[in-house]
Design an enzyme around this catalytic site. Structure first.
Site, short mmCIF file in Angstrom:
data_model
loop_
_atom_site.label_atom_id
_atom_site.label_comp_id
_atom_site.label_asym_id
_atom_site.label_seq_id
_atom_site.Cartn_x
_atom_site.Cartn_y
_atom_site.Cartn_z
CB SER A 92 -1.98 -17.67 -1.54
OG SER A 92 -2.36 -16.50 -2.22
N GLY A 93 -2.18 -19.49 0.90
CA GLY A 93 -1.66 -20.65 1.63
C GLY A 93 -2.77 -21.54 2.16
CB CYS A 96 -2.28 -12.91 -3.30
SG CYS A 96 -1.77 -13.10 -5.01
CB CYS A 123 -0.24 -10.36 -6.32
SG CYS A 123 0.31 -11.03 -4.76
CE LYS A 159 1.84 -6.03 -7.97
NZ LYS A 159 2.65 -6.36 -6.81
CE1 TYR A 180 -7.10 -18.83 -4.59
CE2 TYR A 180 -7.84 -17.62 -6.52
CZ TYR A 180 -6.82 -18.16 -5.76
OH TYR A 180 -5.53 -18.03 -6.19
CE1 TYR A 238 8.92 -7.73 -3.60
CE2 TYR A 238 9.66 -7.27 -1.36
CZ TYR A 238 9.67 -8.08 -2.50
OH TYR A 238 10.43 -9.21 -2.52
CD GLU A 266 4.93 -3.99 -6.42
OE1 GLU A 266 5.60 -4.97 -6.77
OE2 GLU A 266 3.89 -4.10 -5.73
NE ARG A 320 12.99 3.67 8.19
CZ ARG A 320 12.59 2.88 9.17
NH1 ARG A 320 12.18 3.43 10.31
NH2 ARG A 320 12.61 1.58 9.06
CG ASP A 360 2.40 -12.87 3.91
OD1 ASP A 360 3.07 -13.70 3.27
OD2 ASP A 360 2.04 -11.78 3.43
CB ALA A 375 9.13 -9.54 -9.86
CG HIS A 389 19.38 -11.66 -32.51
ND1 HIS A 389 19.96 -10.77 -31.64
CD2 HIS A 389 19.39 -11.09 -33.74
CE1 HIS A 389 20.32 -9.70 -32.33
NE2 HIS A 389 19.99 -9.87 -33.59
CD GLU A 397 20.10 -11.57 -28.42
OE1 GLU A 397 20.73 -12.45 -29.02
OE2 GLU A 397 19.53 -10.61 -28.99
P1 NDP Z 1 8.66 -3.73 2.84
O1 NDP Z 1 9.13 -4.49 4.00
O2 NDP Z 1 9.02 -4.16 1.47
O3 NDP Z 1 9.12 -2.22 2.98
C1 NDP Z 1 8.77 -1.47 4.10
C2 NDP Z 1 9.31 -0.07 3.92
O4 NDP Z 1 8.78 0.74 4.96
C3 NDP Z 1 10.82 -0.02 3.99
O5 NDP Z 1 11.29 0.86 3.01
C4 NDP Z 1 11.06 0.54 5.40
O6 NDP Z 1 12.19 1.36 5.46
C5 NDP Z 1 9.86 1.45 5.57
N1 NDP Z 1 9.52 1.70 6.97
C6 NDP Z 1 9.27 0.78 7.92
N2 NDP Z 1 8.99 1.39 9.09
C7 NDP Z 1 9.07 2.72 8.86
C8 NDP Z 1 8.90 3.86 9.66
N3 NDP Z 1 8.58 3.77 10.97
N4 NDP Z 1 9.09 5.07 9.10
C9 NDP Z 1 9.42 5.17 7.80
N5 NDP Z 1 9.59 4.13 6.97
C10 NDP Z 1 9.42 2.92 7.50
O7 NDP Z 1 7.09 -3.62 3.04
P2 NDP Z 1 5.90 -3.29 2.06
O8 NDP Z 1 4.88 -2.67 2.95
O9 NDP Z 1 6.34 -2.56 0.85
O10 NDP Z 1 5.44 -4.73 1.61
C11 NDP Z 1 5.16 -5.73 2.59
C12 NDP Z 1 5.54 -7.08 2.10
O11 NDP Z 1 4.59 -7.53 1.16
C13 NDP Z 1 6.87 -7.16 1.36
O12 NDP Z 1 7.95 -7.29 2.21
C14 NDP Z 1 6.66 -8.37 0.50
O13 NDP Z 1 6.97 -9.48 1.28
C15 NDP Z 1 5.18 -8.34 0.18
N6 NDP Z 1 4.94 -7.76 -1.15
C16 NDP Z 1 5.43 -8.38 -2.25
C17 NDP Z 1 5.20 -7.85 -3.51
C18 NDP Z 1 5.76 -8.54 -4.71
O14 NDP Z 1 6.13 -9.70 -4.61
N7 NDP Z 1 5.87 -7.86 -5.84
C19 NDP Z 1 4.43 -6.64 -3.71
C20 NDP Z 1 3.99 -6.05 -2.48
C21 NDP Z 1 4.24 -6.60 -1.26
P3 NDP Z 1 13.66 0.79 5.79
O15 NDP Z 1 14.09 0.04 4.58
O16 NDP Z 1 14.43 2.03 6.05
O17 NDP Z 1 13.49 -0.09 6.99
#
Ligand code: NDP
Length: 497
Positions: A32-33, A70, A75, A78, A127, A210, A214, A231, A336, A374, A470, A475
């Site tokens: 994307s970027g 993406c 995205c 998904k 693209y 996320y 999802e 966790r 990213d 979202a 409505h 609303e």
């Molecule tokens: P996130 O950063 O959203 O979540 C990572 C999860 O993994 C957290 O719950 C974290 O737990 C857990 N985790 C990390 N390390 C460990 C470990 N060693 N053991 C157990 N659990 C662990 O990452 P995602 O992989 O879900 O998504 C990556 C990124 O991609 C997002 O941050 C977002 O920026 C982007 N994305 C955006 C979407 C959207 O806009 N709809 C959809 C999908 C991705 P804890 O919270 O305890 O640290």
């Protein structure tokens, strides 16, 4: 004609020496970027080259594809699966609306998968055409930095192409991070999850972010048994705590087995070809697939950045200033790989601002305030501005919280037990709306409009003076009159959930 950027965003037009370079801009990574930055730069008159790995739905060090995460393995696919999974609930809901769904309803995973792949192949082609139409030269291969103005593209057959460029832009994104436990190679990441040959009847998902939420929604919606291990006490750390609790309740309400405060300690193959996932509570979960959704890491390892002396942060992300420029003045980075706000529309914003700064004589810094986002759980969560906890944390005065919890009209007939929840966070002194969030059907569609209001600095009085549509759920955002709570700045947020 290319331009040169000086300190503090000052841009100067320089023609001297430009002719020595093969390109005004060479971009590594056509996600994307990268695509946005290269197209816009070319439109401003720059001679642009871009390189990207050959197309494949599952990425590796040798495959990727124009369109990036993406479009090919994020995205877009998904969201297609979220649409597919949503029909499960819709079919159930249809019965009380008079639809006789008598026979067994079959679901054909391979068909959905093929349709998803057809669509991403189509987008990959679009693209490529976008780049060609903008006059950007595309190279297929792995890009590496050789020096501040030198890049190398290693093609599939091993041939190396070398080019000089006045500016280099790194836009290589990120890739899934695998946690290190015994048997970790048995787990899949979101790449493979979007391209599974067989539908998993039983899935274990590790993570509470996320991707975890999802995929739990997608697989459960399509009929799988899903165990979601995370966790913390609630999924989606960093989001508004009240909204996190609503998402957790909805996941459970739709049949996802939640395992809060749980991690996985090992994975083993069973005799019948399944995977045994052992939790840190000693429980064994038997599954067809185990998904690691444990975050993503910036793609910087194979770029040879040390050759040019480009600085990385402790997470391995490229360090940039507010204009997306690295410590090496001719090398820039967006998306990213810089680990700022890892969202496609933000990478697009950074790419646009980069092109304006470097090739349009308009130095400009991306604005990260009031970026809406979202989580496409079923139903989705969407947010703009500050959560209640962030507002209280940052507040100088009292915060007013308005909430609305209601049964969406559709559920009154379908009988589905699932509340929609909305929240507005308001600065008591200025009346400015600091944040809005919603869990419920169409939340992202609604919050996108609310984001415009927040970007314009809307006050609660202006929300109140807006006439509603409505009957709609939206609303409610303009009819919340009663303060749910008033929080003084001293009341700092609750414990870490
Ligand atoms: P996130 O950063 O959203 O979540 C990572 C999860 O993994 C957290 O719950 C974290 O737990 C857990 N985790 C990390 N390390 C460990 C470990 N060693 N053991 C157990 N659990 C662990 O990452 P995602 O992989 O879900 O998504 C990556 C990124 O991609 C997002 O941050 C977002 O920026 C982007 N994305 C955006 C979407 C959207 O806009 N709809 C959809 C999908 C991705 P804890 O919270 O305890 O640290």
């Amino acid at each position: 004609m290319s331009r040169k950027m000086l300190n503090d965003g000052e841009v100067n037009q320089t023609n001297e020496d430009d002719a020595h370079y093969d390109f005004d801009l060479f971009v590594i990574g056509a996600g994307s970027g990268g695509v946005r930055a290269s197209r816009f730069s070319a439109n401003f008159g720059a001679k642009v080259g871009i390189c990207e790995l050959p197309f494949h739905p599952i990425s590796s060090e040798v495959v990727g594809g124009v369109g990036g995460t993406c479009v090919i393995r994020g995205c877009v696919p998904k969201k297609i699966l979220v649409y597919g999974a949503s029909f499960g609930g819709e079919i159930e809901d249809a019965r009380n609306y008079g639809w006789e769904v008598n026979e067994k309803v079959d679901f054909n995973w391979k068909k959905l998968l093929q349709k998803k792949t057809d669509e991403i192949v189509r987008l990959n082609g679009i693209y490529k055409r976008l780049l060609a139409n903008a006059g950007v030269k595309l190279f297929e291969g792995e890009g590496k930095i050789v020096g501040p103005n030198e890049v190398e593209v290693i093609q599939l057959d091993g041939t190396k192409l070398s080019y000089s460029a006045k500016h280099i832009l790194i836009a290589t994104g990120s890739r899934a991070h695998r946690i290190s436990i015994p048997g970790q190679e048995l787990a899949i990441t979101s790449d493979e999850a979007l391209s599974l040959e067989e539908f998993p009847k039983h899935a274990v998902v590790l993570g509470g972010g996320y991707i975890a939420v999802e995929f739990a929604s997608i697989w459960r919606g399509l009929g799988a048994t899903v165990d979601l291990c995370f966790r913390k006490e609630l999924p989606l750390r960093g989001f508004d705590d009240e909204m996190r609790a609503v998402v957790a309740r909805n996941l459970e309400g739709r049949g996802v087995n939640l395992h809060p405060r749980t991690n996985l300690t090992k994975l083993e193959k069973t005799e019948d070809g399944k995977i045994k996932a052992t939790t840190d509570h000693g429980e064994d979960l038997i599954a067809d697939v185990v998904l690691f959704a444990t975050g993503r890491v910036p793609n910087t390892k194979r770029l040879n950045l040390e050759a040019a002396g480009v600085e990385l942060d402790e997470a391995g992300a490229v360090k940039v200033d507010e204009y997306s420029r690295t410590n090496i003045p001719s090398i820039w980075a967006v998306g990213d790989v810089t680990n700022r706000m890892n969202l496609t529309p933000v990478a697009l914003m950074e790419g646009t601002f980069f092109a304006n700064t470097v090739f349009n004589g308009k130095p400009s810094k991306p604005d990260y305030r009031d970026v809406p986002y979202a989580v496409f759980s079923i139903p989705p969560l969407s947010v703009v501005g500050l959560s209640e906890e962030q507002a209280i944390e940052q507040a100088h005065g009292d915060i007013l919280v308005f909430t609305s919890t209601f049964n969406p009209m559709k559920n009154t007939v379908s009988g589905r037990q699932e509340k929609t929840v909305m929240k507005l966070v308001v600065d008591a002194e200025t009346d400015k709306v600091l944040g809005a969030s919603m869990v419920g059907p169409d939340a992202p569609e609604i919050i996108q409009g609310i984001a415009v209001a927040l970007k314009c600095g809307a006050t609660k009085a202006q929300f109140d003076s807006t006439v509603g549509i409505h009957p709609s759920a939206a609303e409610e955002f303009v009819t919340m009159r009663t303060v749910s709570r008033r929080v003084p700045p001293a009341n700092k947020p609750k414990t870490n959930l």
